[in-house]
Design a protein around this motif. Structure first.
Motif, PDB file in Angstrom:
ATOM      1  N   GLY A 148       0.793  -1.221   0.000  1.00 23.28           N
ATOM      2  CA  GLY A 148       0.000   0.000   0.000  1.00 23.28           C
ATOM      3  C   GLY A 148       0.823   1.268   0.000  1.00 23.28           C
ATOM      4  O   GLY A 148       0.275   2.369   0.053  1.00 23.28           O
ATOM      5  N   TYR A 149       2.159   1.147  -0.044  1.00 19.99           N
ATOM      6  CA  TYR A 149       2.989   2.349  -0.075  1.00 19.99           C
ATOM      7  C   TYR A 149       3.738   2.435  -1.396  1.00 19.99           C
ATOM      8  O   TYR A 149       3.993   1.429  -2.038  1.00 19.99           O
ATOM      9  CB  TYR A 149       4.011   2.336   1.066  1.00 19.99           C
ATOM     10  CG  TYR A 149       3.394   2.541   2.412  1.00 19.99           C
ATOM     11  CD1 TYR A 149       3.025   3.815   2.835  1.00 19.99           C
ATOM     12  CD2 TYR A 149       3.174   1.462   3.259  1.00 19.99           C
ATOM     13  CE1 TYR A 149       2.456   4.011   4.076  1.00 19.99           C
ATOM     14  CE2 TYR A 149       2.601   1.649   4.505  1.00 19.99           C
ATOM     15  CZ  TYR A 149       2.246   2.920   4.912  1.00 19.99           C
ATOM     16  OH  TYR A 149       1.679   3.111   6.135  1.00 19.99           O
ATOM     17  N   GLN A 150       4.082   3.662  -1.743  1.00 14.14           N
ATOM     18  CA  GLN A 150       4.934   3.854  -2.907  1.00 14.14           C
ATOM     19  C   GLN A 150       6.342   4.113  -2.389  1.00 14.14           C
ATOM     20  O   GLN A 150       6.597   5.146  -1.783  1.00 14.14           O
ATOM     21  CB  GLN A 150       4.471   5.067  -3.700  1.00 14.14           C
ATOM     22  CG  GLN A 150       3.085   4.897  -4.276  1.00 14.14           C
ATOM     23  CD  GLN A 150       2.892   5.817  -5.471  1.00 14.14           C
ATOM     24  OE1 GLN A 150       3.301   6.962  -5.449  1.00 14.14           O
ATOM     25  NE2 GLN A 150       2.271   5.292  -6.513  1.00 14.14           N
ATOM     26  N   TYR A 151       7.236   3.175  -2.624  1.00  5.67           N
ATOM     27  CA  TYR A 151       8.601   3.339  -2.128  1.00  5.67           C
ATOM     28  C   TYR A 151       9.424   4.166  -3.099  1.00  5.67           C
ATOM     29  O   TYR A 151       9.461   3.873  -4.286  1.00  5.67           O
ATOM     30  CB  TYR A 151       9.243   1.968  -1.882  1.00  5.67           C
ATOM     31  CG  TYR A 151       8.532   1.232  -0.767  1.00  5.67           C
ATOM     32  CD1 TYR A 151       8.867   1.499   0.556  1.00  5.67           C
ATOM     33  CD2 TYR A 151       7.508   0.341  -1.030  1.00  5.67           C
ATOM     34  CE1 TYR A 151       8.191   0.865   1.585  1.00  5.67           C
ATOM     35  CE2 TYR A 151       6.832  -0.290  -0.010  1.00  5.67           C
ATOM     36  CZ  TYR A 151       7.172  -0.023   1.299  1.00  5.67           C
ATOM     37  OH  TYR A 151       6.492  -0.644   2.304  1.00  5.67           O
ATOM     38  N   ARG A 152      10.040   5.212  -2.565  1.00  6.78           N
ATOM     39  CA  ARG A 152      10.813   6.113  -3.431  1.00  6.78           C
ATOM     40  C   ARG A 152      12.312   6.066  -3.165  1.00  6.78           C
ATOM     41  O   ARG A 152      13.096   6.471  -3.997  1.00  6.78           O
ATOM     42  CB  ARG A 152      10.321   7.550  -3.253  1.00  6.78           C
ATOM     43  CG  ARG A 152       8.998   7.794  -3.940  1.00  6.78           C
ATOM     44  CD  ARG A 152       8.661   9.268  -3.961  1.00  6.78           C
ATOM     45  NE  ARG A 152       7.504   9.506  -4.795  1.00  6.78           N
ATOM     46  CZ  ARG A 152       6.250   9.267  -4.413  1.00  6.78           C
ATOM     47  NH1 ARG A 152       6.013   8.801  -3.207  1.00  6.78           N
ATOM     48  NH2 ARG A 152       5.249   9.489  -5.238  1.00  6.78           N
ATOM     49  N   ARG A 153      12.686   5.614  -1.981  1.00 15.81           N
ATOM     50  CA  ARG A 153      14.121   5.511  -1.671  1.00 15.81           C
ATOM     51  C   ARG A 153      14.374   4.164  -1.018  1.00 15.81           C
ATOM     52  O   ARG A 153      13.636   3.751  -0.135  1.00 15.81           O
ATOM     53  CB  ARG A 153      14.552   6.608  -0.700  1.00 15.81           C
ATOM     54  CG  ARG A 153      14.615   7.978  -1.292  1.00 15.81           C
ATOM     55  CD  ARG A 153      15.290   8.938  -0.334  1.00 15.81           C
ATOM     56  NE  ARG A 153      16.725   8.969  -0.580  1.00 15.81           N
ATOM     57  CZ  ARG A 153      17.295   9.803  -1.446  1.00 15.81           C
ATOM     58  NH1 ARG A 153      16.579  10.657  -2.121  1.00 15.81           N
ATOM     59  NH2 ARG A 153      18.586   9.781  -1.636  1.00 15.81           N
ATOM     60  N   ILE A 154      15.434   3.508  -1.473  1.00 17.61           N
ATOM     61  CA  ILE A 154      15.848   2.263  -0.846  1.00 17.61           C
ATOM     62  C   ILE A 154      17.350   2.364  -0.602  1.00 17.61           C
ATOM     63  O   ILE A 154      18.086   2.844  -1.460  1.00 17.61           O
ATOM     64  CB  ILE A 154      15.501   1.052  -1.747  1.00 17.61           C
ATOM     65  CG1 ILE A 154      13.969   0.923  -1.846  1.00 17.61           C
ATOM     66  CG2 ILE A 154      16.134  -0.237  -1.205  1.00 17.61           C
ATOM     67  CD1 ILE A 154      13.476  -0.241  -2.655  1.00 17.61           C
ATOM     68  N   GLY A 155      17.758   1.980   0.589  1.00 16.94           N
ATOM     69  CA  GLY A 155      19.184   2.092   0.885  1.00 16.94           C
ATOM     70  C   GLY A 155      19.722   0.848   1.561  1.00 16.94           C
ATOM     71  O   GLY A 155      18.999   0.146   2.271  1.00 16.94           O
ATOM     72  N   ILE A 156      20.984   0.573   1.307  1.00 19.65           N
ATOM     73  CA  ILE A 156      21.688  -0.493   2.023  1.00 19.65           C
ATOM     74  C   ILE A 156      22.807   0.193   2.799  1.00 19.65           C
ATOM     75  O   ILE A 156      23.569   0.974   2.230  1.00 19.65           O
ATOM     76  CB  ILE A 156      22.345  -1.515   1.068  1.00 19.65           C
ATOM     77  CG1 ILE A 156      21.351  -2.047   0.058  1.00 19.65           C
ATOM     78  CG2 ILE A 156      23.021  -2.636   1.854  1.00 19.65           C
ATOM     79  CD1 ILE A 156      20.367  -3.038   0.598  1.00 19.65           C
ATOM     80  N   ILE A 157      22.894  -0.080   4.069  1.00 24.92           N
ATOM     81  CA  ILE A 157      23.921   0.532   4.897  1.00 24.92           C
ATOM     82  C   ILE A 157      24.745  -0.575   5.533  1.00 24.92           C
ATOM     83  O   ILE A 157      24.179  -1.510   6.104  1.00 24.92           O
ATOM     84  CB  ILE A 157      23.285   1.430   5.981  1.00 24.92           C
ATOM     85  CG1 ILE A 157      22.425   2.512   5.316  1.00 24.92           C
ATOM     86  CG2 ILE A 157      24.354   2.072   6.872  1.00 24.92           C
ATOM     87  CD1 ILE A 157      21.139   2.789   6.038  1.00 24.92           C
ATOM     88  N   LEU A 158      26.043  -0.483   5.396  1.00 26.41           N
ATOM     89  CA  LEU A 158      26.931  -1.435   6.065  1.00 26.41           C
ATOM     90  C   LEU A 158      27.682  -0.620   7.117  1.00 26.41           C
ATOM     91  O   LEU A 158      28.640   0.082   6.797  1.00 26.41           O
ATOM     92  CB  LEU A 158      27.896  -2.064   5.052  1.00 26.41           C
ATOM     93  CG  LEU A 158      27.233  -2.733   3.842  1.00 26.41           C
ATOM     94  CD1 LEU A 158      28.276  -3.246   2.876  1.00 26.41           C
ATOM     95  CD2 LEU A 158      26.320  -3.864   4.281  1.00 26.41           C
ATOM     96  N   PRO A 159      27.213  -0.656   8.358  1.00 24.30           N
ATOM     97  CA  PRO A 159      27.706   0.309   9.340  1.00 24.30           C
ATOM     98  C   PRO A 159      29.057  -0.022   9.951  1.00 24.30           C
ATOM     99  O   PRO A 159      29.698   0.852  10.498  1.00 24.30           O
ATOM    100  CB  PRO A 159      26.622   0.307  10.425  1.00 24.30           C
ATOM    101  CG  PRO A 159      25.906  -0.976  10.265  1.00 24.30           C
ATOM    102  CD  PRO A 159      26.164  -1.513   8.906  1.00 24.30           C
ATOM    103  N   ASP A 160      29.487  -1.256   9.877  1.00 22.30           N
ATOM    104  CA  ASP A 160      30.680  -1.603  10.616  1.00 22.30           C
ATOM    105  C   ASP A 160      31.581  -2.494   9.762  1.00 22.30           C
ATOM    106  O   ASP A 160      31.397  -3.698   9.696  1.00 22.30           O
ATOM    107  CB  ASP A 160      30.265  -2.322  11.917  1.00 22.30           C
ATOM    108  CG  ASP A 160      31.420  -2.436  12.865  1.00 22.30           C
ATOM    109  OD1 ASP A 160      32.390  -1.673  12.706  1.00 22.30           O
ATOM    110  OD2 ASP A 160      31.358  -3.288  13.763  1.00 22.30           O
ATOM    111  N   LEU A 161      32.554  -1.875   9.118  1.00 28.07           N
ATOM    112  CA  LEU A 161      33.397  -2.639   8.197  1.00 28.07           C
ATOM    113  C   LEU A 161      34.703  -3.065   8.851  1.00 28.07           C
ATOM    114  O   LEU A 161      35.224  -2.391   9.722  1.00 28.07           O
ATOM    115  CB  LEU A 161      33.716  -1.797   6.963  1.00 28.07           C
ATOM    116  CG  LEU A 161      32.517  -1.237   6.205  1.00 28.07           C
ATOM    117  CD1 LEU A 161      32.987  -0.498   4.957  1.00 28.07           C
ATOM    118  CD2 LEU A 161      31.563  -2.346   5.817  1.00 28.07           C
ATOM    119  N   VAL A 162      35.206  -4.182   8.408  1.00 21.49           N
ATOM    120  CA  VAL A 162      36.526  -4.628   8.865  1.00 21.49           C
ATOM    121  C   VAL A 162      37.395  -4.871   7.636  1.00 21.49           C
ATOM    122  O   VAL A 162      36.893  -4.946   6.518  1.00 21.49           O
ATOM    123  CB  VAL A 162      36.442  -5.934   9.696  1.00 21.49           C
ATOM    124  CG1 VAL A 162      35.614  -5.719  10.943  1.00 21.49           C
ATOM    125  CG2 VAL A 162      35.869  -7.078   8.857  1.00 21.49           C
ATOM    126  N   ALA A 163      38.690  -4.974   7.848  1.00 23.18           N
ATOM    127  CA  ALA A 163      39.581  -5.267   6.726  1.00 23.18           C
ATOM    128  C   ALA A 163      39.336  -6.702   6.268  1.00 23.18           C
ATOM    129  O   ALA A 163      39.079  -7.585   7.081  1.00 23.18           O
ATOM    130  CB  ALA A 163      41.029  -5.079   7.135  1.00 23.18           C
TER     131      ALA A 163
END
Lengths: 424, 138
Positions: free
Chosen positions: A336-351
């Protein structure tokens, strides 16, 4: 006499200038480059500015510009601009190893004070000759003053300005005429606060007591005061710190309502970000997905949801990241919603090399490594959209992809889009 | 339990993780690199695709890829990419009299006007794919 100075090299309307290098037909013409979704103007040439086009102006306004037919509008071609930027940095590297990429079209350098103006001229000629890009170079004892010099260089025919060669009293006069809003690091909010203290020019800011500035503003502004006095406080950052987090978030070209499409989009974005992780030799242990509908007066309250999932262990392989993102998107999706933004966040990176591999079965790891290697080898040759897992592999542009209706070819990065030289 | 032995390549002949060192190891400088061989100045070098037959006499055929170095100065006899009527054109530069010459007798020279012409870069190398289908898929 100081031994070394800062120089800033800045490409004139970078994106438009790059387009002109590869297309002689648009040289000397008003050229505007539009943002990601062809939404608004991000760069324009002086000729376009003369027609009253402004940076940030939305495309729909310009469609009806009285001299629309004369103006060349182009979608942004970030692959091409990035390649030219990398070439520029390589040229700077040939001048000195002590440079810092400040943005796609600007770099700071440390150069010897002796012959600094001649060095700046040489840099300008080399980038102009080898790449065809017009640059201006500002030279001064501090980064903040170098930015002031670059602004001055813009007005001069030789496009180079060295404030260290100007006598101190004259520098004062220059700073007194320089609006404080144009000083590097002084944003609109600080400008307003400074105005309340009757500080309107860079010269006035430079004459404030640094201790008073630190108490009433911040250490950052205090540093700016000292920098304007010619005391360098902001050093060159030669190697950027390793990335701690990574975000892939896009406004969709067209709102998406269908669950499958939302899930496919999240999966595709996760695969893009996985490729970026591999380029930076990083790995992610936590995946966040963010869905947003940006509602309007008519469509009712917006939805803005996010969720995260921890992975068994950090990875940068396409499959586990895409799976996690798709699973999260499915969980977050509400009909029932119109999605206008989608994001992927990787908050904690390691080597990458810190990943032990103890939680992954040998079989899964072999599959992921082989799959990732196969994807990378295909995309490096045929482009990002050539292959992928699930819908990401569908060659036709998914509906939410960037509009990019008038993008120039990937002249320098794709064999099938090379610049053509006619032999006739 | 059987531990699988994986072969790893580290810029050299294959080294088997659990085996003897290769006798070639100390004598190996890495494979030949076409990039190093063909491109003297990577930041100033661009690849262009040739369209047309006017340069066949210089070994440049329709569909070939040419390497163009923008850091070189063109002189008499250089093969150059020049801007002619707002189009990139590959020709031989001749200085006396100033003109752009085709390497195919069926094509006319292009005279260079008094105010000069814009040279985009100097051609250093031609990549000509041979065999059925031109050697590689385009």
């Amino acid at each position: 006499m100081r031994d070394e100075l800062f120089a800033i090299v800045d490409v004139d309307s970078m994106y438009a200038s790059v387009e002109q290098v590869f297309d002689p037909r648009i040289r000397g013409r008003p050229v505007c480059v539009l943002s990601n979704n062809d939404g608004c103007v991000v760069t324009m040439t002086a000729e376009a500015k003369a027609l009253g086009v402004e940076r940030g102006q939305p495309w729909f306004q310009l469609r009806n510009h009285p001299r629309r037919a004369e103006i060349v509008f182009l979608s942004s071609n970030y692959g091409l601009y990035g390649d030219m930027s990398a070439r520029m940095l390589a040229i700077l590297q040939s001048v000195t190893p002590r440079w810092e990429a400040y943005s796609i079209d600007e770099a700071f350098l440390r150069i010897p004070a002796e012959g600094a103006t001649a060095t700046a001229v040489r840099i300008r000629e080399r980038i102009g000759g080898w790449l065809g890009l017009p640059v201006k170079v500002g030279v001064a004892p501090s980064k903040t003053l170098a930015k002031v010099a670059a602004k001055r260089a813009k007005q001069r025919t030789e496009r180079v300005d060295n404030l260290a060669e100007v006598e101190p009293r004259r520098v004062q006069a220059i700073l007194d005429e320089f609006p404080v809003a144009d000083v590097w690091g002084i944003g609109p909010r600080l400008t307003a606060r400074l105005a309340a203290h009757e500080v309107g020019s860079a010269g006035q800011l430079a004459r404030l007591d640094p201790g008073w500035v630190r108490r009433n503003y911040t250490v950052v502004v205090e540093r700016t005061v000292r920098e304007l006095r010619g005391i360098s406080c902001i050093p060159l950052e030669c190697s950027p710190p390793p990335r701690r987090q990574m975000v892939h978030c896009r406004a969709l070209g067209k709102p998406v309502t269908d669950e499958h499409e939302v899930v496919d989009t999240a999966s595709t974005f996760a695969q893009r970000i996985a490729a970026k992780l591999r380029r930076h030799h990083r790995a992610a242990g936590l995946v966040q997905v963010w869905l947003s509908s940006g509602g309007s007066y008519y469509s009712g309250a917006p939805i803005d949801v996010h969720g995260s999932q921890a992975l068994l262990e950090p990875t940068n392989a396409a499959r586990p990241l895409a799976l996690a993102a798709a699973r999260l998107a499915r969980r977050l999706y509400q009909p029932g919603y119109q999605y206008r933004r989608i994001g992927i966040i990787l908050p904690d990176l390691v080597a990458e090399h810190q990943v032990t591999g103890m939680w992954t079965t040998a079989k899964n790891r072999t599959i992921d490594e082989a799959l990732t290697a196969a994807i990378d080898s295909v995309t490096s040759r045929y482009g990002k959209a050539a292959i992928g897992l699930g819908r990401a592999g569908v060659r036709t542009r998914a509906e939410w992809e960037m509009k990019q209706q008038v993008r120039s070819p990937a002249y320098t990065t794709r064999w099938d889009e090379l610049l053509v030289a006619h032999a006739r | 339990m059987v531990v699988g032995v994986r072969s790893i390549t580290v810029e050299g002949p294959p080294v088997v993780a659990a085996g003897f060192p290769s006798p070639a190891e100390d004598h190996y400088d890495g494979p030949l690199r076409l990039d190093d061989h063909l491109v003297k100045n990577p930041s100033a070098t661009f690849v262009l695709r040739v369209s047309g037959h006017s340069m066949t006499g210089a070994g440049i055929a329709d569909g070939d890829e040419i390497l163009v170095d923008r850091s070189l100065t063109a002189s008499d006899g250089s093969i150059v990419v020049a801007v002619v009527e707002s189009e990139f054109t590959v020709k031989v530069l001749r200085t006396n009299p100033p003109r752009l010459q085709a390497a195919n007798r069926e094509y006319d020279d292009v005279p260079i006007p008094e105010d000069g012409i814009s040279i985009w870069g100097v051609v250093t190398t031609v990549i000509h794919h041979v065999g059925p289908g031109g050697g590689r898929a385009r």
